[in-house]
Design an enzyme around this catalytic site. Structure first.
Site, PDB file in Angstrom:
ATOM      1  N   ARG A 148       3.030  -0.576  -3.849  1.00 29.91           N
ATOM      2  CA  ARG A 148       2.523   0.289  -3.104  1.00 29.91           C
ATOM      3  C   ARG A 148       1.403  -0.478  -2.289  1.00 29.91           C
ATOM      4  NH1 ARG A 148       6.407   2.855  -3.040  1.00 29.91           N
ATOM      5  NH2 ARG A 148       6.640   4.877  -3.921  1.00 29.91           N
TER       6      ARG A 148
ATOM      7  N   HIS B 109       9.068  -2.014   4.397  1.00 31.50           N
ATOM      8  CA  HIS B 109       9.463  -0.987   3.072  1.00 31.50           C
ATOM      9  C   HIS B 109      10.676  -0.915   2.862  1.00 31.50           C
ATOM     10  CE1 HIS B 109       7.251   2.112   0.468  1.00 31.50           C
ATOM     11  NE2 HIS B 109       8.350   1.798  -0.010  1.00 31.50           N
TER      12      HIS B 109
HETATM   13  C1  GLV Z   1       9.965   3.713  -2.748  1.00 28.68           C
HETATM   14  O1  GLV Z   1       9.076   3.322  -2.614  1.00 28.68           O
HETATM   15  C2  GLV Z   1      10.346   4.286  -4.084  1.00 28.68           C
HETATM   16  O2  GLV Z   1       9.119   4.765  -4.656  1.00 28.68           O
HETATM   17  O3  GLV Z   1      11.378   4.825  -4.175  1.00 28.68           O
END
Ligand code: GLV
Length: 309
Positions: free
Chosen positions: A224, A272
């Site tokens: 994160r 991401h």
């Molecule tokens: C992605 O970031 C998840 O938490 O699956």
């Protein structure tokens, strides 16, 4: 199974593949969208609105559509007494392994050094390094972090792992808690962040902690963005303490045009994507857990609402 109603809320994602997967895996269930007057038996959500839970008073369980559950923190107060269940692996561990292994190979095979040499048109060979020479630290040893640590160790790297609460992973030297953080970090040439986002991991990767890595170390963040103090990282890169960073997650996503991370020569940015929820596999897992709950059986992957992960 009794006829079930499931409320599906997929945040900003495309909801169609999730609906299709529910139709395949739970064909007798009615899949509702929010808002609705109907009361659902289960919710499957990503970043849901708080108002949804004020109305949905009959929920037996809430399933996160991703591995992380920090998107549920704003609604956790409304979820007391309801089982909250995360996605466990469902294809994400393999994706994380690929990403971490790629970063480890690049560090091991001196990719950034050769890239800089190419820019300078310099032909210079460096010694080969045995895999066991590279010490990789994995922070967070849950389902995904544990899988990554094991895979890197199986490949031959020397792997150490750190978690808040002590956890054992085969082939990995384990460290736990704040008290062992400095000893864990001291030899890690590559640090892979796989922690959950909680109040105690927010901004954990700051100047103080990153300075505990040896000079020339590199960082991989696939967890994160809020773990990392981005200005501190950039300063440590510019001062030469850190060699590089591979970042998949950011404090603000997408990162702003003016962010120095886009342009930094030793930062690799991906949007991401280190591990993406695969609707087919996630919904298969959710459907299996719903069947267990309906049969009065226990499920794994329960979120601790106090610890927030
Ligand atoms: C992605 O970031 C998840 O938490 O699956």
């Amino acid at each position: 199974m009794r006829p079930l109603k499931i409320i599906l809320y997929a945040g900003g994602w495309d909801v169609a593949p999730w609906r299709e997967a529910f139709a395949r895996h739970l064909p007798s269930a009615t899949v509702l969208s929010w808002p609705t007057d109907a009361r659902a038996d289960y919710a499957a959500v990503w970043a849901p609105p708080l108002a949804m839970f004020a109305e949905q008073s009959d929920l037996r369980a809430v399933f996160s559509l991703g591995a992380g559950v920090d998107h549920l923190v704003p609604v956790m107060g409304a979820l007391r007494g309801t089982a909250v269940v995360r996605i466990e692996d469902a294809g994400m561990a393999d994706q994380m392994i690929e990403y971490a292994l790629l970063a480890a190979l690049m560090k091991h095979r001196r990719w950034s050094t050769y890239a800089a040499q190419q820019t300078a048109r310099r032909w210079q060979r460096h010694d080969a390094r045995p895999r066991a020479d590279l010490v990789v630290g994995v922070m967070g040893l849950g389902v995904l972090g544990g899988a990554v640590a094991r895979a890197l160790a199986d490949f031959g790297y020397t792997v150490r792992g750190w978690s808040r609460r002590a956890r054992a992973v085969e082939g990995v030297r384990a460290f736990a808690g704040e008290g062992e953080l400095a000893a864990f970090l001291a030899p890690c040439e590559l640090l892979v962040d796989m922690l959950p986002l909680t109040p105690s991991t927010e901004s954990l990767l700051d100047r103080r902690v990153l300075s505990l890595l040896p000079r020339g170390a590199a960082l991989v963040n696939v967890a994160r963005g809020k773990h990392l103090v981005e200005e501190d990282l950039v300063a440590l890169l510019d001062e030469g303490h850190l060699e590089g960073a591979t970042l998949d997650v950011f404090r603000h996503e997408p990162i702003a045009d003016e962010s120095p991370l886009w342009r930094h020569p030793r930062v690799t940015v991906t949007p991401h994507v280190a591990a993406i929820s695969v609707p087919e596999r996630c919904v298969a897992q959710v459907a299996e857990k719903i069947a267990r709950l309906e049969a009065g059986l226990a499920v794994t992957g329960l979120v601790d609402l106090d610890a927030k992960y």
